[in-house]
Design an enzyme around this catalytic site. Structure first.
Site, PDB file in Angstrom:
ATOM      1  N   CYS C  34       0.854  -1.185   0.000  1.00 50.90           N
ATOM      2  CA  CYS C  34       0.000   0.000   0.000  1.00 50.90           C
ATOM      3  C   CYS C  34       0.892   1.237   0.000  1.00 50.90           C
ATOM      4  O   CYS C  34       1.785   1.366   0.852  1.00 50.90           O
ATOM      5  CB  CYS C  34      -0.896  -0.021   1.244  1.00 50.90           C
ATOM      6  N   ASP C  41      -0.665  -5.540   0.207  1.00 54.51           N
ATOM      7  CA  ASP C  41      -1.993  -5.705  -0.394  1.00 54.51           C
ATOM      8  C   ASP C  41      -1.982  -6.988  -1.221  1.00 54.51           C
ATOM      9  O   ASP C  41      -0.928  -7.408  -1.716  1.00 54.51           O
ATOM     10  CB  ASP C  41      -2.329  -4.507  -1.298  1.00 54.51           C
TER      11      ASP C  41
END
Lengths: 118, 118, 118, 118, 118, 118, 118, 118, 118, 118
Positions: C34, C41
């Protein structure tokens, strides 16, 4: 709070009549009687419509469905009648009613009726 | 880190405005109050849109959804209002908002609203 | 047999360029970081395309996906970049890339980008 | 708010140590590296335990899982090590750790390790 | 009753050539060899077609699929070749062949080829 | 008909106390607040019990669940408290309460607590 | 990198022999020949075992499964033989092998064999 | 109450001929004999039609399906014949018949036939 | 052929009383009335039993279920009564009756009652 | 190759009688006639057994199932008879036969019979 089955469908004003949008209602608890044998039939009724000036009031819709509990009704006919009653009550722009009936005699029946305002 | 529910939707620039593409957001944790009984209602909100110059910032979207927690809201109306607020905030090329509401009185309701920029 | 992550997408000739046909690739093991928090992520990337003269070589595609493992990348942006890199590498007739991202903050995001050769 | 991967598992007091009860945690976003090829591996880690005096703090558990991102680890070994680290950190009455690994070479591997306090 | 793998596709007359109708065949037991490594590959082959004067005889189709067992074949190529062989054998009005291949290197591939008679 | 959230659990006599039988209640609409961040948490609560002299009245159970809407509550603690309150209210022979909480920080938590009368 | 089918199962030391734990392997790509007709058979093989001093090396297991590709084998017999070969190679504490065979003649067969060390 | 298999399809008047609507019938209990081997075949027959002046009577439809029990019938042919018999009996506006046959020789066959009144 | 709802359960002799075996009956079409509001309730009733000298005749069981259509009945009570009536009618060795009721007020209720002959 | 329905179950020697293992056979294509109405009934038969000296030959099992096609048979009775015939033919150590019958009169019936050698 006595509530009774009733064929009267109530309506409330559509707060957003400027826009086409869809309302999709699923009612898995529909039962009526077979007109030939008098035995209970069971179905899920699904209603999808684009409202115009009115939307159907949900409590009255529930009582309306209940009103078929002691009536004899053919699968094809009752699905058409529910559509007709909704058109009469709320005059939608478009509407589709589906009756999804439980298996009888090894055959499952689904009836789908559509209406579009002229 | 105090965070508060808020009706303010933040936006960030769309890094690829030259191209039509879709963003599909699912928010299964929406709750508001029934305007008639004051009791809690629950829904999954789904947003699908084609951004123009802006995309919605996800943390502000979460706080926006939270802001309905203590408000009374009809199913049809709140789905339309979420669409209107998103159109006002990010002016998408196209957008569809779906409110998929839990069963009440044996009836399940799904409301779907669409907007397309002129 | 040392293999390394790499942004270089290899291509092989399409043995059937006379015909439009579709290749649909699903890659459930995509991870990046992220850009705001630096935390991992996770996504499933899906690529559907109609090849012209070239098809993408699968081992290089795997190493390409690996190359995002230590990069910060926004959901919307990385989905567009994967599409751009594939268009540059194999010049397909049509292509669609979908990034199906895991839930963050109670919101699930799916981004879908399409390209069609002029 | 800088957060970093860390092997340190934090604990908080169990508010109900007088009673045996189960806590079941699913972490679908685990990734490490294959010790033989250096390529990424992916798994879902599931932890089921009956706490004694302590329960594991969830944010530290998330950072702990993140700490494997750049480590080489065999499927069987890492599942055992996660169990050992949890036993060392929170001394549960009973615990089971399952590593459910993605397909490699056409073979799917699931490793399940259990511990019970004497 | 000796049966052998064979590339020869038999055909039988279509008893209803006056009407367009669809025949949809699913064959989950397809295997060939990877042309690069020599290792086995596995797929489900699906064939959907509108017959003209002929329909494919199913036992010969089974032996035809078997004939790939010891051949090296690329995913994209073999799907196209199956379609070509079926077009040559039964000259359908329309046909679609899908090869749905098992995961290799963390990537799942589905190839879909279509043909329509002029 | 004003109804209010309430921690008071009502009970009704068990008409069949001579026999062990199970009542299994699922309540998918539970929400409270995270004690650390103040943000909403969501869970499905499941209650399975063997009644002794009393069974729990369902409308009061609904209002009881509602009463957590504005309270901060840890996952493990609130599941234990619901069990304690039910034991105090209806003194069941056996009871199990499960709190199945939505994903937070990529981790899903399920807490299961059991009680058996001496 | 030439790899060949082989009946030789390799083993690696179990790093945690002090503890009973389970390894569960699913291999959906097993094929052999029917001993009566010579036609291909297909199965998913599942292996669940508690290792003692050794665990089975996965690449050799893959080549082992490949080695049945051109052999005639009865469903019941081959499932027993896989178990016997694994017991000979890694001497597990407990092991279960399941062969889940595709439908033949309208009948689906699943064979499950277990072994426990004395 | 002796009932017998019969090829005679009875009809009843359509109470709503002014409107196009769909009737969808699923019959999972169809069996006939393979014309080549004489062995039993099994299928699910699905009928979707828009009635004109007549709808098919369900009990006669059940006896009609039963009438194939001792007949040899090819998959493609019997599906076409059922459609032809329904068109002759009730002259629908549109009709589609699907025969979904059980796996034979590792191949699953689905045949779909459509008719539209001129 | 007039058939009527009836509380009378008919029985037929068990042809294999020398052996314990299970009969499992599912009846998804049960409806009665809520004793408090008079509105319809819906449930699936499941009966599992080991017969002794008698088995329940299915047509009378269907009429028995129908007999609740116009009765008010609490969820817990009616499930116990069905079990009691079956025990009285066929004196099974073991029996379990489950009432799986539709959601009311956001709560789903399942009641399970068991009996074993002394 | 004329094949005929037959009540004769063939057997082949069990190649691994030294070990308890399970064979699980599913036969979804069972049909017989209702002894009361003469109309067709349909079921899935499932057989799970631990062989002793013999295993059942699958082709004869298929012909055996076919032999019920024109026989009247009660659900409970035929399930017991299949078990008895298998015990007589192959004398297994343990066996369970399940008949899973299609819905009749809104009721689904599953019959499960077990036998264990003394």
């Amino acid at each position: 709070m006595p509530t009774q089955p009733s064929k009267k469908l109530e309506r409330v004003p559509n707060a957003h009549p400027d826009r086409d949008y869809e309302i999709d209602l699923s009612i898995p608890e529909f039962t009526c009687l077979c007109p030939l044998t008098g035995q209970p039939d069971f179905a899920t009724i699904r209603i999808r419509y684009v409202p115009d000036q009115w939307i159907v009031e949900l409590k009255s819709l529930k009582l309306y469905m209940w009103s078929y509990r002691d009536e004899g009704a053919f699968h094809e006919d009752v699905t058409n009648r529910i559509l007709n009653d909704l058109v009469a009550a709320i005059a939608p722009r478009r509407i589709e009613v589906t009756g999804d009936w439980n298996v009888r005699g090894g055959i499952k029946t689904v009836v789908t009726v559509r209406y579009e305002a002229p």
